[in-house]
Design an enzyme around this catalytic site. Sequence first.
Site, short mmCIF file in Angstrom:
data_model
loop_
_atom_site.label_atom_id
_atom_site.label_comp_id
_atom_site.label_asym_id
_atom_site.label_seq_id
_atom_site.Cartn_x
_atom_site.Cartn_y
_atom_site.Cartn_z
CD GLU A 212 -5.27 0.87 3.13
OE1 GLU A 212 -5.63 1.31 2.03
OE2 GLU A 212 -5.38 -0.32 3.44
CB SER B 106 -9.27 -0.95 3.99
OG SER B 106 -9.99 -2.11 3.64
NE ARG C 28 -3.65 -2.46 0.28
CZ ARG C 28 -3.31 -3.67 -0.17
NH1 ARG C 28 -2.16 -3.83 -0.82
NH2 ARG C 28 -4.09 -4.71 0.01
#
Length: 347
Positions: free
Chosen positions: A343, A247, A171
Amino acid sequence: MSRPDSAVSLLPDYSLRAHNTFGFDARARVAARIGSPGQFASLARDPRVAGLDRLVLGGGSNVVFTRDFDGLVLLDEIRSRALVREDDGAWYVEAGGGENWHAFVEWTLAEGMPGLENLALIPGTVGAAPIQNIGAYGLEMKEHFASLRAVDLATGELVEFDAARCAFGYRDSFFKRDGRGRFAIVAVTFRLPKAWTPRIGYADVARELAARGIDARAARARDVFDAVVAIRRAKLPDPLALGNAGSFFKNPVIDAQAFAALRAREPDIVSYPQPDGRVKLAAGWLIDRCGWKGRALGAAAVHERQALVLVNLGGASGADVLALAHAIRRDVLGRFGVELEMEPVCL
C-alpha cells in the site's frame, strides 16, 4: 508589512522524521510549509526550486523513505472544514487537504452529519484520502466523495475533479497512476446523505457493539465510531509509540476459479465475495499462515497482533522495512500463488 498569502519560505536540508509515521530520518533537499492553494501555485513559478522533483506530504502515513529526497517536499498544512451546502437529501462538507482525517470525521459527527464513522482513526490527512481511496469496515471513501480541488504542481493551475475523473479503485485512484506526483489536493468535498443507516456488516464491528450492550439495529453513528476506534486501537499500534504505516499490504482479489482451487488446499481461508464475482482474500491471514506474525528481520518486524502491519522497532531504515516486505511477499507467493501488493509509496 505582512507577507503576501503566496509568499513561501524555503527550508533547506530539512529532516522528515516528524513527517512520516515510520519515523525514518530521511532529509529533503528543501522543504516548504504550505498554508494556502496560492502557495502551491507560487512555487510552480518560483525560480529557487525550478527543476526540482516535488513531493507533497500530509501526515506521512503512506510513505516509506528508503533514502533522502533530493527535491522539494511540500508540507500540506491547509486546514479548514465547513458545511458548504445542503439539500433535502444530503449535507456537503468540505475540508482542507492538510486537515487531520480522524479529526475531520469526528467533527462531522459532532455537527450531526454521519456517514464517515467507519473510517474513524485511519491515519493521515483529508488530502491523502482520495489518493488511496481509503476504506475500512465495509466503507470506502469514494462512496461519499463529491469532488476535490487540486493544484497542478507544474503550472500552478487549480483543477476541479469529480469522481469519474478520480477513477477510484480498491485503494487506488488516478492520483496513484497517471496523476502520481502531479497534483496537490487542497480541498475535498463529501456528500453525506441525511437518510443514514449503520454499516455493521463486518463481524468485528457487530461484536464490539454487542460487547457494549448495543443492539446493532439500533446503533447510532457515534456508537459505530466508538466501536471502530476501539477495534483499531486494540489491533493496531500507535505510530507515536511504534513506527508504522498502518496496513502495509492490500487485500488481494482473485477470480472465482483461482479461489476454488485455493480453498480446496486451504479450507479455512478467510475470504470475502465481491459483487463482480471475484473474491477478496485477507492478506493478514495469508501472512500469518506463512509464520510471519511477530517475526522480525533486524529492527523491522511484523506486528504481533496484526500481520498486515510492519513496524519499526527502533533504528530500522526504510530499506530494512522494504526487505521485510519483500520476504513476506515471496513466502506468500510461494505458498498460495498470490501476489501481495504494497500500500505505501516507497521512495
